[in-house]
Structures are given as C-alpha cells and as structure tokens.
Design a protein around this motif. Structure first.
Motif, mmCIF file in Angstrom:
data_model
loop_
_atom_site.group_PDB
_atom_site.id
_atom_site.type_symbol
_atom_site.label_atom_id
_atom_site.label_comp_id
_atom_site.label_asym_id
_atom_site.label_seq_id
_atom_site.Cartn_x
_atom_site.Cartn_y
_atom_site.Cartn_z
ATOM 1 N N TYR C 15 -32.061 23.377 2.731
ATOM 2 C CA TYR C 15 -31.885 23.323 1.731
ATOM 3 C C TYR C 15 -31.407 25.114 0.812
ATOM 4 O O TYR C 15 -31.160 24.296 -0.394
ATOM 5 N N ILE C 16 -30.840 25.960 1.304
ATOM 6 C CA ILE C 16 -30.808 27.296 0.042
ATOM 7 C C ILE C 16 -29.540 27.458 0.342
ATOM 8 O O ILE C 16 -29.358 27.340 -1.126
ATOM 9 N N ASN C 17 -28.672 26.764 0.961
ATOM 10 C CA ASN C 17 -27.223 27.191 1.143
ATOM 11 C C ASN C 17 -26.529 25.963 0.900
ATOM 12 O O ASN C 17 -25.301 26.336 0.742
ATOM 13 N N VAL C 18 -27.298 24.679 0.340
ATOM 14 C CA VAL C 18 -26.695 23.942 0.196
ATOM 15 C C VAL C 18 -25.729 23.514 -0.941
ATOM 16 O O VAL C 18 -24.554 22.886 -1.238
ATOM 17 N N ALA C 19 -26.352 24.660 -1.860
ATOM 18 C CA ALA C 19 -25.248 24.365 -2.911
ATOM 19 C C ALA C 19 -25.805 25.846 -3.292
ATOM 20 O O ALA C 19 -26.889 26.084 -3.809
ATOM 21 N N TYR C 20 -25.054 26.350 -3.988
ATOM 22 C CA TYR C 20 -25.590 27.898 -5.347
ATOM 23 C C TYR C 20 -24.475 27.713 -6.531
ATOM 24 O O TYR C 20 -24.613 26.483 -7.125
ATOM 25 N N GLY C 21 -25.984 28.535 -7.325
ATOM 26 C CA GLY C 21 -25.482 28.069 -8.512
ATOM 27 C C GLY C 21 -26.520 28.220 -9.119
ATOM 28 O O GLY C 21 -27.250 27.255 -8.644
ATOM 29 N N VAL C 22 -27.139 29.050 -11.000
ATOM 30 C CA VAL C 22 -27.901 28.679 -10.879
ATOM 31 C C VAL C 22 -28.262 26.845 -11.752
ATOM 32 O O VAL C 22 -29.490 27.090 -11.633
ATOM 33 N N LYS C 23 -27.517 26.505 -11.777
ATOM 34 C CA LYS C 23 -27.512 25.180 -12.307
ATOM 35 C C LYS C 23 -28.377 24.139 -11.025
ATOM 36 O O LYS C 23 -28.938 23.446 -11.293
#
Lengths: 94, 222, 561
Positions: C15-23
């Motif tokens: 769940y942490i690295n599935v998507a990056y970025g503040v949004k």
C-alpha cells in the motif's frame, strides 16, 4: 433478504393519520386542560413520530439491528434528560 | 457472494462483496448519523425542558407571541413533504424515473415553502424586537429576562432545524441531478432511500418543536 | 494445512509503494494510508501539547509565580489540556491503529465508507488548524473545561475560535465511529463471528458507541457557549436567569465518556499484547468483550461525579457516586483477566509487552484513585487539587499513551514492513516508566496535602515534590523523544519484517508486511476461534526473518473457491 417495498396505500393512510393528529394537537391546545395539555401534546407528538419512523422510514420492515439503533438513540436521550433531571428535581426550592 | 476480481455489478463499490452488504451498510450508516442528530438536538430539548419548568408562566407568555397558525401550516407542509419523499423512494424502488423526479421536485418545493414561511416569521420577530441579544425589547407580561430565555431557545432550535432543512434541500437537488442522469435503478437506489431517512428525521424534529414552542400558551386569550 | 494456499512472501507492491506523490496520499481512500496521515497529525499535536507541559512544569519549579504571568499560566494549562485531549488522546489509537487494523482484523478490504474516512482526517485537520491559529493569537485561559460564566462573560482569550476548532474536530470523531460500527457489523469475513473477533475490535466497537452517542452533545454545548459569548442571552448566566451548572452537565455528559474513548482503545491494544505475548487465549474472552461494552454504557451514567461540589443536588451526587463505583467493575474484570492470562503463559519480554506491563500497573493505580474520587466525602477534600491531576494522568499517560506506544511498536512491522531496534526500544520504555512515576506520583501527595490545580504559585513546603515532578517530566520527555528518532530511522534503515514477526494470532498477521492495498489477495475464511494458539517449537521471533513461515503450523486461512 430482498428489499421490502411499502405500498402507496399505506403511505397515504399514514399521511392521513398524521394530518388528523396534527389537527387534534392544535384543537386540544386551544382548550385549557391544565397539566394535561402538555401530556396530550407530547403523547400526540410521540405518536406522530412513531408513525413516521415505522412506516415512512421503513423501520417496521427493517432488520432487528436497525431497531436496536433507533431504540439506543432514544434511550441515550433518555439518559441525558433523566440523570440531569435527577439533579434539578432534587435541589429543593426550584 | 461475488469475488472482487469478477466483473463488478453496477453501483457496487470496490470494497463491498455484494449489493446487499452495501445497502445494509449505507442504511446503518445513516441511522448511526441520525442517532448523533438525536443527541445533538437532545441537548437543546434538555435546555428547553429545564428552563420551561423553571419559568412556566414567562414561557407561556413568550410563546403566545409566536404565530401558531403559521407554525401549523408549516407542520402540514412538512408532513406533505414526508409523504412526497416516501413516494419518491417508492418510485425509485420500482424504477419509475419520471415520477421519482416529480416527487423529489415537489419535496424540494415544499421544503422551500417551509423556509419562506419561516423567514416571514423571523422577520416579524425582528420588527417586534424579539431577537435575543439584538435590540431585544419585551413589553408584555412576564419577566423580560425569562422571556428572552424562551426566545433564544426558540431561535436556536428552529434555526438549527432550518439549517438542517437547507442541507436536506441541497441533498434533494443532488438526487434530482443524479436521477436525471439515470443513475438509479431498482437494484441501486440507496442514496434516495438514505436521503429519505434524513428528510423524515428533520420532519420528526419539527413534529416536536411545533407543540413545544408554539402551543404552550395557545389556550390563553391574547 | 492451508499454508501452501496463501503466499506470504515479502511483497513487491504494497500500500505504500503502490503510488507515489503528495496527491496519492492527500486524496487516498485507503484506510491504511489515512491511518498514516493521522499518525503524522497526532504526533505533531502530541509534541505541541508536550511543549505546553514544559511551560507548566518550568513555572512550577519555584513556589512563586515567576516564569510567566498568571493569565499566561492559565493559557498554558488550558492549551495543554485542549491539545492533548481533543487533538491527541481522543484520535490517537482509534484513528491511527484503529483505522489501520479494523478492516485487516475482520478480513475486509477497507472500512465501510472510505471517502468518509478521508473526510474525517480533513475535518480533524481543519479544526486543529483553527485551534493552532487561536493558539498563535494567544490561546484560551478558561481551562479545557470552559466553565461558564467565566468563559462566556469574562475571559479575554480566543474562546470562540478554539470552540469552533473543537466543534469541527468533533465531526471527525463522529465519522470515525460511524465507520467502525457499520464496518464491524456488516463487513466481517465469512466465519468471523462476533466471538471470534479480536478484543481490539470489541474495544473499538465500544469506543465507537461513545463517539456516536456522546460527541454530538459536546457539539451543541460548544454551540451554546458560542451563542452565549456572542449574544449574552442568559443561557448559562445566573444574572439573566440561566444556570451555569447546566453547562457543566452538558459538557461532562460528553467529556466523561470521552475519557473512556481515550482508554478503551488502549485496553484493546493491551488485550492483543497480553494474549499474543504470552501465547495464550485471553482468560475469560467473553467477559473481556462484554466488559468493553459495559464500560462504554456505564461511562455515560457517571458524569455528575465532576459536579460533586458544583451545587449539584446531594441526592444526584449520591446516585452518580454509586454509578461511578459500578463503572470500575468492568475495568477491574479486564485487569484481572489480563493478569490471569499472563499466569502460566509463555511470556516474551519485548518492548510491546513492557508497555503492556506498564499499562496494567499504572491503570490499577489510576483506576483505584478514581474510586477515591468517586467517594463524595473524599472528593470534597481533593477536588480541584493535584490528586485529581495525578489520577487522570495515570490513566491517560500511564494508561493510554503506554498502550499507544505498545501498540505502535507491536504493529510497526505490519504498518511499515520494518522492525524497530529492540534494544533502544526497551531502553526507551524503561525511561518512560521511570520518568512517568517521578512526574506523577508526587502529584498524588501534593494534592492530598492540599495543593490546588491550575495555580502557578504554591506554598514553599510543596516545592520539593514539585521539583521531583518537573525532573520526572524531563526524563519522560526524553523517553518519548527516543522512539520518535528510532521509529523514523527504522522506516528507512530497519530490517525488513516478515508477515508475522511475533508469531502472533490474528488475520492482520496473515498478510504481508506491509499489506497490499486490498489487504488480502483472497478474502479469508475464518474457521478458528480467537487466539487459538497451537504449541510449536519455541524460536526467537523478534526481529529479522529468523523463522521460516512454513514451519509455523498456524491455523492458516483457507482461500475462497
């Protein structure tokens, strides 16, 4: 558990009852019955609320869990009022 | 029960297993919220109960200046709106979009009627100098301070109720928009049902407010 | 055995690295990410509240009021209370650990209303920011209890702004509670019956009951307070026919159950720690489960014990006193059952367990002194003294914060996929234990000897104990800073954790560390009872990957077909 569809006939019947009860509330209020005024007014209000909850809000046809939620809410309101009154009613000289 | 990897059913959110579960969760969620509303208004009812028991005559005198015929009309208006809301839910359950839209629209109109009548009432209070903390001036029988007590309770309770009505109308408008975009089916229409629960609750609050605020002194000639 | 059916290898995507970025974080609807958002926020406010405590303790080093002025001191303890209660203690465990774990523990993919969950964090943040603005503008000096008529008529502080902040943040609580209750009722995995639920879930259900039933009353109370402060219409003003005690009734109707909001989740953590770290089913599982509900229910019946000396009727006082004794019973049941669980258990003395031991000891002292306060006669003597202050800090700091830290360490590998350094963690736990006792035990003595609370000056004979308390506070502060450092360090440099580093029981341990976004690759089916430990060869399970997953004959999940 399929959804229960309440018929329009019942809705109109409840609507009629609510209208009648509202009329009675106003008529009784015009007559001085002393302390009975409050009791009658509240009783009718509770009756109207019960009809709305049971039929318009479908609680009559809902799961037991929904009933528990509704009763719990009312019960907790009761706690708030009853225990606070336990102070005010026993202060003496109010 | 559906596995999350299979093709999802229309209207089924990704974290629910079935429409049944989703509907049950939505209904329970709204009831949980309505419980918070019971407790929220409950605090005001408590204050009303206490101060009315302390100052019964002043409260009766104060209440007699409220326009009970208008309050009576508003009660009728709201009960009608509950009927039309229930009918809207009915038509959403059987997938009759036009009638759903019609009864949602009538509900909105009735809600607006209520608010307009309320606005007239408030305006009258303003011209009669009966708004607490705002040039309040009581000339009738009873202790002015205690009469003011009644009036802040009146404004607090009906004002917060009116706020809930406004929010309710907003919700109805959203439903009208969604319905006009064909978002509801006989299988998926719980937003209509859940909003109905909210609307009926706001009606129930008024069912109690009307006799408690308007009819205390109604049997005395004034 | 079903272990071959479920792959619990270290995950490539979670769940942490599935998507990056503040949004992707600020617009997430994943309960696990929202839990981390809350973790960041509550940590911030914990240290803000702690900063105010530093001010208080510095002033109290000397008998004279010489560090700050009287009104400034009033603002210090008020802001300490408001920040700690509303922005740390109430959300700490439910919004971080609860949000993260409730769906995992019941085998669900998320909470019932993921968007409401995100909304609750935004609502919390907005309310908190408003309060920060109020603090910058000078804060409030009424005490966190906002008693009228001082708060409505005489206070020079930013009562309205803080009130609005608290009002708004209250909705965050309501949304969380609503989410938990509906989720637990409707989204349990197949086979997860009520009495197979982890006790953490029972505690959070009970806490959510209080969220729903109590928070609205503080909302209306703050609203009326604001109305009175603006318009002076007499709601709580005796000069205008109002009753200031009505404010107290309304305020404490919520604020007493609020303390159970603060302690019940910690109790849930302790149940998990005690069972898992002694590898035994909790003694009297059903009693502990029902005790949680009983605490929530009874907690609503005792608020008048805050009004014993307020001119509340003596008869009401008697009723509230008896009920306050009654509410201690379910708490005692839990304490006895935890102790009985430990008996003849196979206990691991690791960091989470150390915090659990600390909790049990401090909670006993805090709870018993609560009974002292529940006695009408004793309360007349110690009301508004440091005895009360010590009592509630034993529960909230010695209880809740120990539970929070214990839980944070225990589930840290699950949340972050990393292990924290055990040596430093045990050391910090010890520092916290020593610091806490030194800070708050002297306060019992001070209160009993008559030192009032909320005073910035005191008679000379109280100085020694006050100095001890301040010294303790500085040690406690160090004890809290150390985990901050190594926990953050471990997120980058800690050893990777396996799915179940503790050999513990529960659905959350049967998925990877960290879990994937959807929590479980396949919906688990529960066929075992709660805490159904089975004996296996004792191996060192703390840290690293010293245990082969396949060697542990766990009651593994069966996949759905």
């Amino acid at each position: 558990m399929s959804e229960h569809i309440v018929s329009r006939k019942i809705y109109f019947a409840i609507f009629g009852a609510l209208m009648v009860l509202t009329l009675i509330t106003v008529l009784v209020a015009r007559v001085d019955l002393g302390v009975l005024n409050n009791i009658v007014a509240l009783t009718i209000a509770v009756l109207k609320a019960t009809l709305v909850v049971l039929y318009f809000m479908h609680v009559r046809y809902s799961s037991r869990l929904t009933w528990v939620f509704v009763i719990a809410g009312l019960f907790w309101l009761g706690i708030l009022i009853a225990l606070t009154l336990s102070d005010y009613l026993t202060r003496g000289g109010l | 029960m559906a596995d999350s990897h299979t093709a999802s059913q229309y209207g089924l959110a990704h974290h629910f297993e079935s429409m049944e579960q989703q509907r049950e969760a939505g209904t329970l969620g709204m009831w949980a919220f309505l419980i918070t509303e019971i407790m929220f208004f409950g605090g005001l009812f408590l204050a009303y109960l206490l101060y009315r028991s302390m100052y019964p005559n002043d409260f009766a005198a104060a209440s007699s200046h409220l326009n009970w015929p208008l309050g009576f009309v508003n009660t009728i208006v709201l009960i009608c709106s509950s009927l039309t809301m229930a009918l809207a839910v009915y038509y959403s359950q059987i997938g009759k979009k036009r009638l759903l839209l019609l009864f949602l629209a009538i509900t909105v109109l009735l809600g607006l009627t209520f608010l307009v009548i309320k606005a007239f009432e408030y305006y009258d209070k303003y011209t009669d100098h009966l708004i607490p903390g705002f040039l309040f001036d009581w000339e009738g029988p009873g202790n002015p301070q205690r009469v003011q007590m009644f009036y802040w309770i009146y404004f607090a309770m009906t004002g917060i109720h009116a706020l809930h009505m406004i929010i309710g109308i907003g919700i109805m408008l959203v439903l009208i928009y969604m319905a006009s975009r064909n978002r509801f089916t006989p299988e998926y229409h719980s937003p209509v049902e859940i909003s109905g629960l909210y609307w009926h609750f706001v009606d129930i609050v008024w069912i109690f407010l009307f006799p408690l605020l308007y009819l205390i002194g109604a049997h005395e000639a004034h | 055995m079903g272990t071959e059916a479920l792959e619990i290898a270290p995950p490539r995507t979670h769940y942490i690295n599935v998507a990056y970025g503040v949004k992707s974080w600020l617009l997430t609807v994943d309960h696990k990410r929202i839990a981390l958002l809350y973790l960041a926020s509550v940590t911030l406010f914990f240290f803000l509240g702690g900063a105010f405590a530093v001010g208080i303790r510095l002033e109290l080093l000397t008998p004279q009021g010489d560090f700050v002025q009287a009104e400034s001191y009033n603002r210090l303890f008020t802001m300490h209370g408001i920040v700690m209660v509303f922005f740390f203690l109430i959300p700490a465990i439910p919004a971080t650990l609860g949000n993260f774990l409730v769906p995992l523990m019941i085998g669900a993919k998320d909470l019932a209303f993921p968007k409401l969950n995100l909304l609750s964090w935004y609502v919390y943040t907005i309310g908190a920011l408003l309060t920060v603005v109020a603090i910058i503008m000078g804060g409030v000096d009424t005490g966190w209890t906002f008693y009228t008529p001082f708060s409505t008529n005489y206070s020079n502080g930013n009562v309205l702004l803080v009130g609005i902040g608290v009002f708004i943040t209250g909705f965050s609580s309501i949304l969380t509670g609503l989410n938990f209750i509906v989720t637990i009722h409707t989204m349990r995995a197949p086979g997860m019956t009520w009495f197979r639920l982890p006790l953490f879930i029972w505690s959070h259900y009970a806490t959510s009951m209080i969220f729903i039933l109590g928070t609205p009353v503080i909302a209306i109370t703050v609203l009326l307070l604001a109305l009175e402060r603006i318009a002076h219409v007499g709601i709580f003003d005796p000069q205008l026919g109002g009753d200031p005690v009505l404010f107290q009734h309304l305020f404490w109707f919520y604020s007493h159950p609020a303390v159970y909001i603060m302690v019940l989740p910690a109790m849930g953590v302790i149940s998990e720690l005690v069972a898992n770290m002694s590898r035994k089913n909790i003694f009297g599982y059903k009693f502990v489960a029902f005790a949680s509900i009983a605490i929530a229910v009874f907690g609503f019946l005792v608020w008048g014990h805050h009004l014993f000396v307020s001119t509340q009727s003596i008869y009401a006082g008697m009723i509230f006193s008896i009920l306050s004794y009654a509410v201690a019973i379910p708490s005692a049941v839990k304490t006895f059952n935890w102790t009985a669980t430990l008996y003849r258990g196979s206990i691991s003395y690791n960091t989470p367990m150390l915090y659990a031991f600390g909790f049990i000891g401090f909670f006993i002292i805090g709870g018993m002194t609560g009974l002292f306060l529940a006695a009408l006669g004793v309360d007349v003597h110690v009301h508004d003294t440091y005895f009360v202050v010590a009592h509630f800090h034993y529960i909230m700091v010695g209880g809740t914060i120990m539970g929070y830290l214990g839980g944070l360490h225990y589930w840290w590998p699950k949340i972050t996929g990393r292990m924290y350094p055990e040596g430093w963690a045990r050391f910090a736990a010890l520092v916290v234990f020593v610091g806490f006792n030194l800070t708050f035990f002297p306060q019992f003595l001070l209160g009993y000897m008559g030192m009032p609370r909320r005073y910035y000056a005191y008679p000379d004979e109280f100085q020694v104990l006050n100095v001890m308390s301040t010294a303790g506070a500085s040690i406690l502060g160090v004890g809290y800073l150390i985990p901050m450092i190594y926990l953050i360090w471990s997120m980058r440099y800690g050893p990777h954790a396996p799915a179940n580093p503790w050999g513990a029981f529960g659905l959350e341990w049967m998925t990877s560390s960290p879990p994937p976004t959807e929590n479980f690759p396949e919906t688990p089916v529960v066929t075992w009872e709660a805490y159904e430990f089975r004996p296996y060869e004792e191996t060192e399970v703390v840290g690293g990957s010293g245990v082969e997953e396949a060697d542990i004959p766990e009651p593994g999940p069966r996949t759905r077909h």
